[in-house]
Design an enzyme around this catalytic site. Structure first.
Site, short mmCIF file in Angstrom:
data_model
loop_
_atom_site.label_atom_id
_atom_site.label_comp_id
_atom_site.label_asym_id
_atom_site.label_seq_id
_atom_site.Cartn_x
_atom_site.Cartn_y
_atom_site.Cartn_z
N GLU A 116 52.42 28.53 30.52
CA GLU A 116 51.15 28.58 29.94
C GLU A 116 51.82 29.29 28.76
OE1 GLU A 116 49.87 32.06 32.07
OE2 GLU A 116 48.16 32.19 31.53
N ASN A 160 42.49 29.93 26.16
CA ASN A 160 43.46 30.03 26.90
C ASN A 160 43.54 28.68 27.38
OD1 ASN A 160 45.87 29.79 27.98
ND2 ASN A 160 45.54 31.84 29.20
N LYS A 179 41.72 27.45 30.70
CA LYS A 179 41.86 28.94 31.69
C LYS A 179 40.08 29.38 31.95
CE LYS A 179 44.31 32.49 33.22
NZ LYS A 179 45.91 32.71 32.31
N GLU A 186 43.40 39.69 29.55
CA GLU A 186 43.64 37.84 29.38
C GLU A 186 41.02 38.37 28.93
OE1 GLU A 186 44.61 34.66 31.04
OE2 GLU A 186 45.96 35.81 31.80
N CYS A 212 47.81 28.71 35.44
CA CYS A 212 48.30 30.37 35.93
C CYS A 212 47.56 30.78 36.84
CB CYS A 212 49.06 31.38 34.51
SG CYS A 212 49.77 33.47 35.30
N ASN A 246 52.39 32.39 33.26
CA ASN A 246 53.13 33.58 33.03
C ASN A 246 53.02 34.67 33.65
OD1 ASN A 246 54.07 33.98 29.42
ND2 ASN A 246 52.64 33.09 30.27
N1 CDT Z 1 49.09 34.54 33.34
C1 CDT Z 1 48.28 35.31 34.33
O1 CDT Z 1 47.15 34.68 34.43
N2 CDT Z 1 48.99 35.46 35.10
C2 CDT Z 1 48.45 36.15 36.64
C3 CDT Z 1 48.79 37.38 36.28
C4 CDT Z 1 47.44 38.45 36.99
S1 CDT Z 1 47.94 40.31 37.55
C5 CDT Z 1 46.58 40.48 36.62
C6 CDT Z 1 48.87 35.25 37.67
O2 CDT Z 1 47.97 35.13 38.47
O3 CDT Z 1 49.93 35.11 37.59
#
Ligand code: CDT
Length: 306
Positions: free
Chosen positions: A46, A106, A123, A142, A168, A193
């Site tokens: 991502e 995204n 996304k 985000e 993600c 990420n």
């Molecule tokens: N990039 C991404 O979607 N990261 C999320 C972290 C969530 S914490 C607010 C994940 O689900 O890994």
């Protein structure tokens, strides 16, 4: 046998100051490694072209838009498309997309082995928050910088394999997997990420976070009888750690390849798409076994209701 050699190109950290060109040169090195291993598809993370910028609170729209790509390919990413075509490797990677109409997504794209974009995903499940949150150890904005995706979970016949994408946080939602499963998906590709630390519970620990990621991907693969590849951007970005845990998962839900570190790392697996058929025609033969009359709440309600 319908075999594809799939590469998962985990990327180490990208600092705020790193240029797109510097990042693309790392992606090219991973692509060359993939070619040496006979891969015909490589999946990157991502937001592969930049640091995970949603950790930074910004108000200036021009500054925000600087993290976005207005076209794909563009001058910085063209060498990646060219090299992929030379190797005959299909690629998928994530980036921040600014559309001509001014929408911010995204996004991830998928190419065929000639470097043509054949699929796009935006996304859907955006985690985090809109405003600065002083209660968190760090920000996850985000919901401030992106709109929820408007393309759904489409699948794409890419040279004989039915492929889908998610990004993600989407991997944690069974609905993501099932919507693609209901199209007969054979390979789900996703990048992530994921901070190594929970910004709202710093005692949670890395091992639990890695477990939840793997649990989500292995369950999604098994319950929909599909191959899955989940690819991290990992390591410490400007002081903020992201976890690794990149995996390739078979349609029985077993991990067949995994990364060992948090840097740029290429793993690969020989994946026979015919292996999806057993699950799809037996325990997860949806047409025979699903009972949609009991699933109404899934689409009619969002939060918990009694
Ligand atoms: N990039 C991404 O979607 N990261 C999320 C972290 C969530 S914490 C607010 C994940 O689900 O890994």
């Amino acid at each position: 046998m319908r075999e594809r050699v799939i590469g998962a190109a985990q990327m180490g950290p990208i600092q705020k100051s790193d240029s797109r060109e510097a990042v693309v040169s790392r992606m090219l090195a991973l692509l060359d490694r993939a070619a040496a291993q006979g891969c015909d598809l490589v999946v990157y993370p991502e937001l592969a072209l930049t640091t995970f910028f949603p950790r930074w609170y910004m108000e200036d729209q021009a500054e925000i838009d600087g993290w976005f790509e207005r076209e794909m390919p563009n001058a910085a990413t063209r060498p990646l498309f060219d090299r992929a075509r030379e190797h005959g490797i299909a690629i998928s990677f994530g980036y921040a997309e600014l559309t001509p109409e001014g929408h911010h997504f995204n996004t991830s794209i998928l190419t065929d082995r000639q470097g043509n974009i054949v699929g796009k995903y935006r996304k859907v499940h955006l985690p985090g928050h809109v405003e600065y949150d002083a209660a968190r150890d760090f920000q996850h904005l985000e919901k401030r910088y992106f709109e929820p995706g408007d393309l759904g979970f489409e699948t794409f016949d890419n040279e004989g394999t039915l492929m889908g994408m998610c990004i993600c946080n989407d991997r944690r939602w069974p609905e993501t997997w099932r919507v693609m499963g209901l199209q007969g998906v054979e390979l789900v590709m996703l990048g992530y990420n994921t901070p190594s630390v929970n910004s709202q519970n710093r005692g949670e620990g890395l091992s639990k976070r890695l477990y939840h990621s793997e649990l989500s991907v292995t369950a999604g693969a098994y319950q929909n009888a599909t191959w899955a590849v989940a690819v991290a951007k990992a390591g410490v970005e400007d002081g903020f750690p992201l976890m690794g845990g990149t995996i390739i998962v078979d349609p029985d839900g077993f991990v067949v390849a995994r990364t060992t570190g948090e840097g740029d790392e290429l793993i690969a697996a020989h994946c026979d798409m015919e292996r999806c058929q057993f699950g799809k025609t037996t325990i997860f033969d949806f047409a025979r076994h699903r009972r949609v009359e009991h699933y109404g709440r899934i689409t009619s309600q969002t939060g918990v209701e009694r």
